[in-house]
Design a protein around this motif. Structure first.
Motif: not given
Length: 443
Positions: A103-111
């Motif tokens: 869930r923390k990874l998915l918060e990265d809007k550059t992905i």
């Protein structure tokens, strides 16, 4: 195939809140975000959730494509996470971010896109939340660990207009494409039956072992996720989870999904079977830990031909001397196919061959072409060669085989009600019971 448009997550309070709401995947689907289009020169930032095995192989193939970089990795095992991060540093010269919580990874809007290489019981939650976060998705097969989860994932992919490639890479294999062309061109005559088999030693699971403490560096509660709470046992963990119903479906949802997909492709089947029957059980290797079936035969009735699946786990012999494969049986010839070879066996009439003999042909690995197709579709916004609908279809075939044997009943699917009619025992196996606080996403 319909063309879709690219979406991205804008930095707004509303969608930031959406990420929070989806933390336990209990919120209904949200409105789709505005599209973002990548040009051919733009870098695609990709991330991997589940790094140990197949997912990392998928990531390696993604990094072979021009303009792709790995931004982040996520795994609940810190030892694997650190090792894979070091591997990526060697490959691309840049350290990816590391996460223990997807869930923390998915918060990265550059992905821009994620690869899901988790155990099957985690596919649905990570997939739906990735779609909510505006990411395109390459998800390993089977699409999910239950019929209900597969249905939710199709709705999420189309609701959020995501590009989704399911990891049934034989759809990108030249030998499989050629075989489909020959069958459709009438090279074997009328196709009436497809026999599919997959015999592998690993299907019996690992030797039984006692429970033990959770290994250092492993967030075991997170690994279990929506699955029931259980003590730690290495026979249900890395590499062996597939043989337990809470996490996987055995050989038929592993190799079976790959091979049944080709059996359906031969006639471009888009519908579920008219009826499913199965025989078998756990007849051997009582000293090994597994719940899924070591011995299994499944028959799928279609309008004008039949498909059968069989596995005998703990053996690696099979028809035509192959541990796995398909035989397409037509009036004029039988075509035998697997990843390595394609061979023809013509029928005879009055002492003469009905069709000309053909030389045996060999195939190549299709993992990288399959990933290349996904990366291309991220840019052009077209559907990849293995759509989310196709992933659902073959996963449901495999799950129905398991359900037929688990309930010792003939299954008839009711498309209108999305169940097996009055078959209460089979209907109980359609939807998993998520452990709190996790919830199956709703549409």
């Amino acid at each position: 195939m319909p063309t879709t448009r690219r979406h991205f997550i804008a930095a707004t309070t509303k969608l930031a809140a959406a990420a929070s709401l989806s933390s336990f995947a209990g919120a209904p689907f949200l409105a789709a975000a505005r599209p973002k289009k990548l040009s051919s020169g733009d870098t695609i930032n990709i991330a991997l959730i589940g790094c140990r095995n197949m997912g990392f192989g998928d990531l390696e193939n993604a990094l072979k494509q021009p303009g792709v970089t790995c931004t982040a990795l996520c795994d609940v095992d810190s030892i694997i996470l650190d090792k894979r991060a070091a591997d990526i540093l060697k490959i691309q010269g840049k350290q990816p971010a590391k996460y223990a919580d997807y869930r923390k990874l998915l918060e990265d809007k550059t992905i821009d896109a994620v690869i899901i290489g988790t155990p099957d019981h985690w596919h649905c939650l990570t997939f739906v939340e990735a779609c909510q976060a505006g990411k395109d998705v390459y998800v390993e097969k089977p699409l999910a660990n239950s019929i209900a989860e597969c249905n939710v994932m199709v709705k999420a992919a189309r609701h959020y207009n995501r590009v989704v490639q399911v990891g049934q890479q034989q759809r990108s294999g030249p030998l499989f494409k050629k075989a489909m062309g020959l069958i459709n061109d009438g090279a074997i005559g009328q196709l009436r039956k497809v026999n599919v088999w997959g015999n592998f030693n690993y299907g019996i699971g690992a030797p039984k072992a006692p429970d033990e403490p959770v290994p250092a560096g492993v967030d075991y509660d997170m690994w279990l996720g929506p699955a029931p709470l259980r003590t730690f046992n290495k026979t249900r963990f890395h590499g062996d989870w597939r043989m337990f119903w809470d996490y996987g479906g055995g050989l038929v949802t592993d190799w079976g999904v790959h091979l049944l997909d080709i059996a359906l492709w031969a006639k471009n089947i888009k519908e579920l079977p008219l009826a499913v029957t199965a025989t078998g059980g756990n007849f051997a290797y009582p000293d090994h830990a597994h719940e899924t079936f070591d011995t299994m035969n499944v028959n799928f009735q279609l309008p004008d031909y039949t498909i059968s699946w069989e596995n005998t786990a703990g053996t690696e012999n099979g028809p035509y001397g192959l541990s796995y494969g398909l035989s397409f049986i037509g009036n004029d010839a039988t075509l035998v196919l697997n990843r390595e070879n394609m061979e023809f066996f013509p029928e005879k009439a009055e002492g003469k061959l009905k069709v000309p003999e053909r030389p045996k042909e060999t195939g190549d690995d299709s993992h990288e072409p399959h990933m290349k197709n996904f990366i291309e579709c991220i840019r052009n916004r077209k559907d990849p060669v293995c759509t989310i609908e196709n992933g659902r279809l073959v996963a449901l075939y495999a799950h129905m085989g398991n359900i037929a044997l688990r309930t010792k009943s003939m299954l008839v699917w009711n498309e209108k009600d999305n169940n097996f009619g009055h078959n209460t025992a089979a209907n109980e196996l359609i939807t998993p019971h998520y452990r709190k606080p996790w919830k199956l996403p709703e549409m």
